[in-house]
Enzyme design. Structure first.
Site, PDB file in Angstrom:
ATOM      1  N   CYS A 129      12.095   8.865 -22.978  1.00  0.00           N
ATOM      2  CA  CYS A 129      11.704   9.380 -24.299  1.00  0.00           C
ATOM      3  C   CYS A 129      11.282  10.843 -24.191  1.00  0.00           C
ATOM      4  O   CYS A 129      11.013  11.349 -23.096  1.00  0.00           O
ATOM      5  CB  CYS A 129      10.599   8.526 -24.909  1.00  0.00           C
ATOM      6  N   HIS A 155       6.775   7.510 -27.730  1.00  0.00           N
ATOM      7  CA  HIS A 155       6.967   6.688 -26.524  1.00  0.00           C
ATOM      8  C   HIS A 155       6.957   5.196 -26.869  1.00  0.00           C
ATOM      9  O   HIS A 155       7.831   4.435 -26.435  1.00  0.00           O
ATOM     10  CB  HIS A 155       5.896   6.985 -25.474  1.00  0.00           C
ATOM     11  N   GLY A 184       3.010 -10.448 -50.157  1.00  0.00           N
ATOM     12  CA  GLY A 184       2.206 -11.670 -50.094  1.00  0.00           C
ATOM     13  C   GLY A 184       1.181 -11.626 -48.968  1.00  0.00           C
ATOM     14  O   GLY A 184       0.004 -11.900 -49.177  1.00  0.00           O
ATOM     15  N   CYS A 230      10.821   6.352 -17.992  1.00  0.00           N
ATOM     16  CA  CYS A 230      11.105   6.362 -19.440  1.00  0.00           C
ATOM     17  C   CYS A 230      11.829   7.655 -19.799  1.00  0.00           C
ATOM     18  O   CYS A 230      11.520   8.721 -19.284  1.00  0.00           O
ATOM     19  CB  CYS A 230       9.808   6.235 -20.235  1.00  0.00           C
ATOM     20  N   ASP A 276       9.481  -7.067 -36.603  1.00  0.00           N
ATOM     21  CA  ASP A 276       8.740  -5.875 -36.988  1.00  0.00           C
ATOM     22  C   ASP A 276       7.318  -6.055 -36.491  1.00  0.00           C
ATOM     23  O   ASP A 276       6.831  -7.171 -36.399  1.00  0.00           O
ATOM     24  CB  ASP A 276       8.701  -5.704 -38.516  1.00  0.00           C
ATOM     25  N   CYS A 281       7.860  11.371 -22.423  1.00  0.00           N
ATOM     26  CA  CYS A 281       7.874  11.172 -20.967  1.00  0.00           C
ATOM     27  C   CYS A 281       8.717  12.233 -20.259  1.00  0.00           C
ATOM     28  O   CYS A 281       8.463  12.570 -19.109  1.00  0.00           O
ATOM     29  CB  CYS A 281       8.360   9.773 -20.622  1.00  0.00           C
ATOM     30  N   ASP A 303       8.755  -5.973 -47.455  1.00  0.00           N
ATOM     31  CA  ASP A 303       8.160  -7.313 -47.467  1.00  0.00           C
ATOM     32  C   ASP A 303       7.719  -7.621 -48.891  1.00  0.00           C
ATOM     33  O   ASP A 303       7.844  -6.785 -49.780  1.00  0.00           O
ATOM     34  CB  ASP A 303       7.016  -7.395 -46.460  1.00  0.00           C
ATOM     35  N   SER A 304       7.215  -8.821 -49.116  1.00  0.00           N
ATOM     36  CA  SER A 304       6.930  -9.230 -50.488  1.00  0.00           C
ATOM     37  C   SER A 304       5.544  -8.807 -50.959  1.00  0.00           C
ATOM     38  O   SER A 304       5.216  -8.902 -52.132  1.00  0.00           O
ATOM     39  CB  SER A 304       7.006 -10.746 -50.598  1.00  0.00           C
TER      40      SER A 304
END
Ligand SMILES: [Zn+2]
Length: 377
Positions: free
Chosen positions: A314, A343, A97, A312, A266, A317, A94-95
Site C-alpha cells: 500500500c 493501509h 434498521g 505490504c 462490510d 507502507c 443499508d435499510s
C-alpha cells in the site's frame, strides 16, 4: 433476476467457497468482495480517488444517517448519491434498521414500522417499509435492502416476534419498490436459532429477492454460533444469487465466512481502527475472535524504521515508517489517520482479492491453511 442491469454469475466454487461476478449499473463487482463503509456518504479519511486507487469496487452508505442529514430528498435534488459524493462505482445502502435499533433514542416498534428519535437532535421520525424504500430510491444506490428488525441474538421469544415483523416488512418493501435500476436484497434474521434462520431463508426465497443479506450476526454471539448459522443457510439460499453478511468483519472472518458460502462483506473495522491509531495486520493472532493489529501509540515504534506491515504494497507502507506514522498520531496530524486508513482498507481488499484468486485456481483450502498457520508462528 427481475431487475434490469443486475446479474450475478457464479464463476467458480471450491467446496462451499464461491467466486462470482455481480453486474450493476455502475460496474462489475468481483466476489468475494469487501465493501468499505461510507456511513455519511464518505469513507472516513479516504477520498473516492483513494478508494479507486485501492481497488475498492463497491462501497456502502447508510440510510439512517443520510436521511437525517443532509436528507435523502436533498441528495436526490443534487443528482443522487453517486453524483453527490463523487463516487461513480457501485453503492449499497443499508435499510437504516440496524441504526434505529442501536443508535436512536426512545424507539417504539409496532407491526407497521418503528418510531424513533434522532441521535443528533432528538427530533421524532418514523420508518415504515415503504418509507425506507422511498429513501433508498431517492439516494439511488445500486443495491438496496429491506427494513428489518435486528433482535438480540440469544432471546428466542423476541426473535420469533422480530422475525414475523421482518418478514411482513420484506414483502411490503418488495411491493413498494418502483425503480428498475436498483437490486433489492432481503435480510435473513433469526438470531442464533437454526430453526428460525431456516424459516427466514424459506420465507424470503419464496418472496424472491435479487440477493440475500444475512443480518443479526457479529452482534455479540460467538464465532462458533455465527459459523453455525452460515452453515444452516448455505444450502437454503439460492446458489445463483449473492449472499451478503452484514457488518462482518476481520481478515479471519473473510476467510472463514467465504469458506461457508458468503460473497459480500462490510465492516467499519478498518476505518475505525485507523482512527484509533491502529494498523490491521495479516497475523490473525492467538485469539481468533480478535483481529491482528499494532497500535502506533505504543512506545516501541518510536524508532522503528519498518513499514506498518512488512511486505505490504500500500501507499503508506511503500513510503513511510512506523516511527513516522507514530509521530503523526502522537502529534494529532490528520495524515496519520489517513495513512492508517489506506493501509487497513488495502489489507481487507487485498485479502478478498487473494481469496477470489485462490477459489478460481481451486486452492482455497490451501490458502485458508496458510492464513491460519501464521497464527502459530
Ligand atoms: Zn500497508
Amino acid at each position: 433476476m427481475n431487475t434490469m442491469d443486475f446479474r450475478f454469475n457464479l464463476v467458480a466454487t471450491d467446496d462451499y467457497a464461491r467466486a462470482g461476478l455481480l453486474q450493476t449499473p455502475h460496474g462489475e463487482i468481483p466476489t468475494p468482495i469487501f465493501m468499505p463503509v461510507g456511513t455519511q456518504a464518505t469513507v472516513k479519511a479516504a477520498s473516492p480517488r483513494d478508494l479507486h486507487d485501492l481497488g475498492a469496487r463497491i462501497i456502502l452508505a447508510n440510510t439512517y444517517h443520510l436521511y437525517l442529514r443532509p436528507g435523502d430528498e436533498r441528495i436526490a435534488r443534487l443528482g443522487g448519491l453517486h453524483h453527490f459524493m463523487g463516487w461513480d462505482g457501485p453503492i449499497l445502502t443499508d435499510s437504516g434498521g440496524y441504526q434505529v435499533f442501536s443508535l436512536s433514542q426512545r424507539r417504539e416498534i409496532d407491526a407497521d414500522g418503528v418510531t424513533f428519535r434522532s441521535h443528533i437532535d432528538g427530533s421524532e421520525h418514523r420508518f415504515t417499509p415503504e418509507k425506507v424504500i422511498a429513501i433508498q430510491q431517492n439516494l439511488g444506490a445500486d443495491i438496496i435492502v429491506c427494513l428489518d428488525e435486528c433482535a438480540v441474538p440469544d432471546d428466542y421469544e423476541y426473535n420469533v416476534e422480530a422475525l414475523a415483523r421482518t418478514h411482513t416488512w420484506a414483502k411490503r418493501c418488495k411491493a413498494a419498490k418502483t425503480r428498475g435500476d436498483q437490486a433489492l436484497f432481503g435480510i435473513v434474521q433469526g438470531g442464533v436459532f437454526p430453526d428460525l434462520r431456516e424459516q427466514s431463508a424459506h420465507f424470503l426465497t419464496e418472496v424472491g429477492f435479487d440477493g440475500y443479506a444475512i443480518g443479526g450476526l457479529s452482534v455479540g454471539e460467538t464465532k462458533e454460533e455465527m459459523h453455525g448459522m452460515l452453515e444452516v443457510l448455505d444450502p437454503l439460499l439460492p446458489a445463483d444469487q449473492p449472499r451478503y453478511l452484514m457488518g462482518v468483519g476481520t481478515p479471519a472472518d473473510l476467510v472463514e465466512c467465504v469458506a461457508r458460502g458468503v460473497d459480500m462483506f462490510d465492516c467499519v473495522l478498518p476505518t475505525r481502527m485507523a482512527r484509533n491509531d491502529s494498523a490491521l495486520t495479516r497475523d490473525p493472532g492467538p485469539d481468533p475472535s480478535r483481529p491482528g493489529r499494532i497500535n502506533l501509540r505504543n512506545a516501541r515504534f518510536a524508532d522503528d524504521p519498518a513499514p506498518l506491515e512488512p511486505g505490504c504494497t500500500c501507499y503508506a507502507c511503500a513510503h513511510f515508517s512506523r516511527a513516522y506514522v507514530r509521530h503523526l498520531v502522537k502529534a494529532n496530524e490528520i495524515l496519520g489517520h489517513h495513512l492508517l486508513t489506506l493501509h487497513n482498507l488495502h489489507l481487507m481488499l487485498t485479502i478478498a482479492r487473494e481469496i477470489r484468486e485462490a477459489i478460481l485456481e481451486g486452492r482455497f483450502q490451501a490458502y485458508r491453511e496458510t492464513f491460519w498457520r501464521r497464527a502459530d508462528e
